[in-house]
Design a protein around this motif. Structure first.
Motif, PDB file in Angstrom:
ATOM      1  N   ASP A  23     -41.342  29.807  -1.504  1.00 52.24           N
ATOM      2  CA  ASP A  23     -40.202  29.070  -2.073  1.00 52.24           C
ATOM      3  C   ASP A  23     -39.887  29.565  -3.478  1.00 52.24           C
ATOM      4  O   ASP A  23     -40.705  30.258  -4.103  1.00 52.24           O
ATOM      5  CB  ASP A  23     -40.530  27.569  -2.126  1.00 52.24           C
ATOM      6  CG  ASP A  23     -39.268  26.729  -2.334  1.00 52.24           C
ATOM      7  OD1 ASP A  23     -38.153  27.293  -2.266  1.00 52.24           O
ATOM      8  OD2 ASP A  23     -39.388  25.516  -2.577  1.00 52.24           O
ATOM      9  N   ASP A  24     -38.691  29.186  -3.912  1.00 47.23           N
ATOM     10  CA  ASP A  24     -38.208  29.444  -5.270  1.00 47.23           C
ATOM     11  C   ASP A  24     -38.192  30.937  -5.615  1.00 47.23           C
ATOM     12  O   ASP A  24     -38.803  31.369  -6.585  1.00 47.23           O
ATOM     13  CB  ASP A  24     -39.077  28.665  -6.282  1.00 47.23           C
ATOM     14  CG  ASP A  24     -38.267  28.267  -7.517  1.00 47.23           C
ATOM     15  OD1 ASP A  24     -37.320  29.002  -7.852  1.00 47.23           O
ATOM     16  OD2 ASP A  24     -38.586  27.227  -8.121  1.00 47.23           O
ATOM     17  N   ASP A  31     -35.041  32.551  -5.457  1.00 50.88           N
ATOM     18  CA  ASP A  31     -33.654  32.898  -5.762  1.00 50.88           C
ATOM     19  C   ASP A  31     -33.165  32.229  -7.037  1.00 50.88           C
ATOM     20  O   ASP A  31     -33.830  31.369  -7.607  1.00 50.88           O
ATOM     21  CB  ASP A  31     -32.732  32.541  -4.581  1.00 50.88           C
ATOM     22  CG  ASP A  31     -32.839  31.072  -4.203  1.00 50.88           C
ATOM     23  OD1 ASP A  31     -33.560  30.330  -4.881  1.00 50.88           O
ATOM     24  OD2 ASP A  31     -32.193  30.673  -3.223  1.00 50.88           O
ATOM     25  N   THR A  68     -34.183  32.725  -0.433  1.00 52.40           N
ATOM     26  CA  THR A  68     -35.557  32.740   0.100  1.00 52.40           C
ATOM     27  C   THR A  68     -35.565  33.045   1.604  1.00 52.40           C
ATOM     28  O   THR A  68     -36.507  33.657   2.106  1.00 52.40           O
ATOM     29  CB  THR A  68     -36.278  31.414  -0.223  1.00 52.40           C
ATOM     30  OG1 THR A  68     -36.114  31.167  -1.629  1.00 52.40           O
ATOM     31  CG2 THR A  68     -37.766  31.494   0.069  1.00 52.40           C
ATOM     32  N   ASN A  86     -36.562  17.354  -0.251  1.00 51.23           N
ATOM     33  CA  ASN A  86     -35.751  16.309  -0.886  1.00 51.23           C
ATOM     34  C   ASN A  86     -34.499  16.866  -1.594  1.00 51.23           C
ATOM     35  O   ASN A  86     -34.616  17.564  -2.601  1.00 51.23           O
ATOM     36  CB  ASN A  86     -36.641  15.568  -1.894  1.00 51.23           C
ATOM     37  CG  ASN A  86     -35.965  14.343  -2.452  1.00 51.23           C
ATOM     38  OD1 ASN A  86     -34.785  14.110  -2.181  1.00 51.23           O
ATOM     39  ND2 ASN A  86     -36.688  13.570  -3.232  1.00 51.23           N
ATOM     40  N   ILE A 146     -33.764  16.133  -5.703  1.00 56.33           N
ATOM     41  CA  ILE A 146     -34.486  16.563  -6.913  1.00 56.33           C
ATOM     42  C   ILE A 146     -33.562  17.468  -7.738  1.00 56.33           C
ATOM     43  O   ILE A 146     -32.760  18.225  -7.187  1.00 56.33           O
ATOM     44  CB  ILE A 146     -35.827  17.272  -6.599  1.00 56.33           C
ATOM     45  CG1 ILE A 146     -35.595  18.516  -5.735  1.00 56.33           C
ATOM     46  CG2 ILE A 146     -36.845  16.352  -5.971  1.00 56.33           C
ATOM     47  CD1 ILE A 146     -36.589  19.574  -5.997  1.00 56.33           C
ATOM     48  N   LYS A 184     -33.431  22.061  -8.019  1.00 57.54           N
ATOM     49  CA  LYS A 184     -33.174  22.985  -6.909  1.00 57.54           C
ATOM     50  C   LYS A 184     -32.054  23.968  -7.304  1.00 57.54           C
ATOM     51  O   LYS A 184     -31.260  23.662  -8.206  1.00 57.54           O
ATOM     52  CB  LYS A 184     -32.773  22.210  -5.663  1.00 57.54           C
ATOM     53  CG  LYS A 184     -31.546  21.379  -5.903  1.00 57.54           C
ATOM     54  CD  LYS A 184     -31.141  20.555  -4.730  1.00 57.54           C
ATOM     55  CE  LYS A 184     -29.855  19.866  -5.095  1.00 57.54           C
ATOM     56  NZ  LYS A 184     -29.203  19.158  -4.061  1.00 57.54           N
ATOM     57  N   THR A 185     -32.003  25.111  -6.637  1.00 61.71           N
ATOM     58  CA  THR A 185     -30.918  26.057  -6.918  1.00 61.71           C
ATOM     59  C   THR A 185     -29.698  25.676  -6.091  1.00 61.71           C
ATOM     60  O   THR A 185     -28.584  25.572  -6.592  1.00 61.71           O
ATOM     61  CB  THR A 185     -31.344  27.499  -6.547  1.00 61.71           C
ATOM     62  OG1 THR A 185     -32.600  27.754  -7.153  1.00 61.71           O
ATOM     63  CG2 THR A 185     -30.337  28.512  -7.012  1.00 61.71           C
ATOM     64  N   ASN A 218     -32.344  23.129  -1.719  1.00 58.44           N
ATOM     65  CA  ASN A 218     -33.792  22.864  -1.672  1.00 58.44           C
ATOM     66  C   ASN A 218     -34.432  23.280  -0.347  1.00 58.44           C
ATOM     67  O   ASN A 218     -35.009  22.463   0.373  1.00 58.44           O
ATOM     68  CB  ASN A 218     -34.115  21.403  -1.994  1.00 58.44           C
ATOM     69  CG  ASN A 218     -35.545  21.273  -2.520  1.00 58.44           C
ATOM     70  OD1 ASN A 218     -36.228  22.278  -2.745  1.00 58.44           O
ATOM     71  ND2 ASN A 218     -36.002  20.050  -2.712  1.00 58.44           N
ATOM     72  N   ALA A 219     -34.339  24.568  -0.076  1.00 65.60           N
ATOM     73  CA  ALA A 219     -34.939  25.112   1.141  1.00 65.60           C
ATOM     74  C   ALA A 219     -36.288  25.747   0.816  1.00 65.60           C
ATOM     75  O   ALA A 219     -36.475  26.318  -0.253  1.00 65.60           O
ATOM     76  CB  ALA A 219     -34.022  26.180   1.717  1.00 65.60           C
ATOM     77  N   CYS A 265     -42.677  15.370  -0.074  1.00 64.71           N
ATOM     78  CA  CYS A 265     -41.701  16.303  -0.679  1.00 64.71           C
ATOM     79  C   CYS A 265     -40.297  16.097  -0.111  1.00 64.71           C
ATOM     80  O   CYS A 265     -39.319  16.573  -0.685  1.00 64.71           O
ATOM     81  CB  CYS A 265     -42.138  17.744  -0.454  1.00 64.71           C
ATOM     82  SG  CYS A 265     -43.477  18.204  -1.543  1.00 64.71           S
ATOM     83  N   GLU A 290     -39.634  12.216  -2.160  1.00 62.02           N
ATOM     84  CA  GLU A 290     -39.916  11.930  -3.573  1.00 62.02           C
ATOM     85  C   GLU A 290     -39.915  13.198  -4.396  1.00 62.02           C
ATOM     86  O   GLU A 290     -39.689  14.275  -3.881  1.00 62.02           O
ATOM     87  CB  GLU A 290     -41.326  11.321  -3.706  1.00 62.02           C
ATOM     88  CG  GLU A 290     -41.496   9.999  -3.041  1.00 62.02           C
ATOM     89  CD  GLU A 290     -42.938   9.522  -3.088  1.00 62.02           C
ATOM     90  OE1 GLU A 290     -43.708  10.048  -3.907  1.00 62.02           O
ATOM     91  OE2 GLU A 290     -43.271   8.638  -2.302  1.00 62.02           O
ATOM     92  N   SER A 291     -40.270  13.032  -5.652  1.00 63.09           N
ATOM     93  CA  SER A 291     -40.499  14.183  -6.517  1.00 63.09           C
ATOM     94  C   SER A 291     -42.010  14.240  -6.740  1.00 63.09           C
ATOM     95  O   SER A 291     -42.595  13.268  -7.203  1.00 63.09           O
ATOM     96  CB  SER A 291     -39.741  13.933  -7.813  1.00 63.09           C
ATOM     97  OG  SER A 291     -40.286  14.678  -8.829  1.00 63.09           O
ATOM     98  N   VAL A 292     -42.650  15.347  -6.375  1.00 60.75           N
ATOM     99  CA  VAL A 292     -44.110  15.420  -6.519  1.00 60.75           C
ATOM    100  C   VAL A 292     -44.483  16.295  -7.725  1.00 60.75           C
ATOM    101  O   VAL A 292     -43.681  17.114  -8.175  1.00 60.75           O
ATOM    102  CB  VAL A 292     -44.812  15.941  -5.244  1.00 60.75           C
ATOM    103  CG1 VAL A 292     -44.522  15.080  -4.037  1.00 60.75           C
ATOM    104  CG2 VAL A 292     -44.433  17.381  -4.973  1.00 60.75           C
ATOM    105  N   ARG A 351     -43.739  26.612  -9.885  1.00 58.08           N
ATOM    106  CA  ARG A 351     -43.248  25.410  -9.200  1.00 58.08           C
ATOM    107  C   ARG A 351     -42.985  25.657  -7.708  1.00 58.08           C
ATOM    108  O   ARG A 351     -43.128  24.772  -6.876  1.00 58.08           O
ATOM    109  CB  ARG A 351     -41.963  24.911  -9.876  1.00 58.08           C
ATOM    110  CG  ARG A 351     -41.315  23.760  -9.163  1.00 58.08           C
ATOM    111  CD  ARG A 351     -40.131  23.216  -9.888  1.00 58.08           C
ATOM    112  NE  ARG A 351     -40.507  22.348 -10.979  1.00 58.08           N
ATOM    113  CZ  ARG A 351     -40.983  21.116 -10.807  1.00 58.08           C
ATOM    114  NH1 ARG A 351     -41.137  20.636  -9.601  1.00 58.08           N
ATOM    115  NH2 ARG A 351     -41.293  20.383 -11.832  1.00 58.08           N
ATOM    116  N   GLY A 358     -42.933  23.799  -2.870  1.00 58.66           N
ATOM    117  CA  GLY A 358     -42.126  23.992  -1.661  1.00 58.66           C
ATOM    118  C   GLY A 358     -42.872  24.826  -0.625  1.00 58.66           C
ATOM    119  O   GLY A 358     -42.763  24.562   0.581  1.00 58.66           O
TER     120      GLY A 358
END
Ligand code: ATP
Length: 438
Positions: free
Chosen positions: A9-10, A12, A19, A47, A50, A53-54, A57-58, A114, A117-119, A142, A146
């Motif tokens: 994850d994360d 891009d 991703t 989620n 949050i 995310k770009t 949130n994938a 996930c 909520e925000s974890v 971070r 994901g």
């Protein structure tokens, strides 16, 4: 051979990459090794409420069997280093490998949270320590959140498919003919969904950002999305395509019942309640509702671009009983905590009434009032009565489910035409042409 779950994850930023695309680069490389795929690549939406995310949130997961997990991890790590936007300091990539036949319950539960909520990264670190997990992170790392959440969601409940076609040249408008999308939409019926929004004729299968995606077709089965792709007329070359199994279009983030006593910012979920007062429409057309549930009052907002949802919300009345789903917006100095509404299910509508002057039984004419609380008199025959008439007013809305128009729906929103068409099939081994590099 052992089972390997590779989450990432994360990778891009708004400037480029995606991703899902990086996952296909890893796929292309590992398919040259001795492996067998257990599942389609999994595209897990987390989620959507949050803030960091770009886009949607994938997070992604590849599930396979191999004798050499270390080699697989090395290939994935090198691809991440080479292609992730972290190399420009614009992403916080995370890559996790879990070697296990079953996914541990703790990881499944982490993944569920996930969605709702925000974890915290500290929670992730605890899990990593207590399991045999290999990981690699860049920047703030971070993306590891994901990556683990994608591993933990095996899509064992309702799921859908998405075929993504990637462009050879990453510039200009997407070269997909509108008429071919309309034709494809008509021909594929219920095996695809959200191809086009007929409310505004917006094509929904083509993105607008700087990512490498040319088109993305969603559907209930892999053969349906493949067939849909063959119907598209394209004005630009496609470099590759892949079919992903996903939780998109399943409402998975809204399965959680919100505890109105303990709401947290960025939570997603649903609650039942009674409309506490007539909804108000504010500047910009946004509608604000107050619902009462177990003596707690919750403020909710239905935003103008939702069109159909906003129109429904305006017609609600005090006393109507509804179920409402959405995300909790962060409290600010100016605004209190509020639920941003993603769907409304009307369970019961109150009877609205209007008091009218009575009709004279003899003359069939509307009687006139003779003064406050004095009753009514017929102008023609002068007969008097004390009783006014109570008339039921027809409500302009019905009980049932209301969603925003398709172009305002989230990736996870379950569209109307998927209700009753849920897909619980458990055979996930990829079949047919599910991945190709041209
Ligand atoms: P794209 O959809 O284009 O892949 P994105 O919208 O998925 O991009 P990311 O760049 O991946 O956005 O950023 C989301 C970040 O938030 C990731 O680092 C991810 O690990 C983290 N994250 C995802 N869900 C949660 C959650 N529930 N709590 C805390 N962090 C989360």
């Amino acid at each position: 051979m052992i089972s390997v779950h590779l989450g990432l994850d994360d990778t891009d930023s708004n400037e480029g990459m995606c991703t899902t695309y990086l996952t296909t680069i890893i796929l292309q490389r590992i398919l040259k090794e001795k492996i067998s795929m257990i599942d389609y690549p999994n595209l897990i939406r987390l989620n959507p409420n949050i803030p960091w995310k770009t886009r949607g949130n994938a997070a992604l997961c590849l599930r396979l069997r191999t004798d050499n997990p270390n080699k697989i991890f090395k290939i994935a790590k090198n691809s991440l280093i080479k292609y992730s936007e972290s190399r420009k300091g614009k992403a916080n990539s995370g890559l996790i490998m879990l070697c296990s036949e079953q996914i541990p319950t703790e990881i499944k539960n982490f993944s569920k949270r996930c969605l709702y909520e925000s974890v915290k990264i500290s929670e992730l670190k605890k899990i990593i320590k207590s399991h045999q997990i290999e990981y690699f992170g860049q920047g703030t790392k971070r993306g590891l959140i994901g990556a683990l959440a994608a591993i933990g969601n095996t899509l064992s409940s309702d799921h859908t498919y998405e075929l993504i076609g990637y462009r050879k040249n990453n510039n200009g408008e997407r070269g997909v003919s509108l008429t071919s999308v309309i034709k494809m939409d008509n021909c594929t019926g219920l095996s695809t969904f959200n191809n086009i929004d007929y409310n505004n004729y917006r094509v929904l299968i083509t993105p607008h950002g700087k990512d490498p995606i040319c088109f993305a077709i969603r559907g209930n089965n892999s053969s349906g999305v493949y067939k849909a792709m063959t119907m598209l007329e394209l004005y630009e070359p496609i470099e590759r395509f892949a079919i992903f199994r996903t939780n998109q279009g399943t409402n998975e983030h809204l399965k959680n019942e919100l505890n109105l006593n303990q709401l947290k910012s960025f939570q997603s979920g649903y609650t039942n309640g009674i409309i506490n007062k007539k909804p108000i429409t504010k500047r910009g057309g946004h509608v604000f509702l107050e619902i009462k549930s177990k003596n707690i009052i919750m403020n909710c907002a239905v935003y103008s671009p939702s069109i159909t949802l906003k129109k429904t919300a305006r017609k609600l009345e005090k006393g109507d009983s509804i179920e409402i789903g959405g995300g909790i917006r962060k409290k600010s100095k100016k605004y209190n905590r509020i639920l941003n509404v993603e769907y409304i299910k009307i369970n019961n509508l109150v009877q609205k009434t209007k008091i009218k002057n009575p009709i004279c039984k003899k003359c069939k004419k509307t009687m006139k009032s003779i003064g406050q609380e004095k009753g009514f008199r017929c102008k023609k025959c002068s007969v008097k009565t004390k009783k006014s008439e109570i008339h039921a007013i027809k409500r302009e809305i019905k009980t049932g489910l209301y969603l925003p128009i398709p172009s305002s729906q989230r990736h996870l929103t379950k569209p109307n035409n998927r209700y009753g068409k849920e897909n619980y099939k458990t055979k996930n081994k990829p079949k047919g042409t599910w991945f190709k590099v041209f």
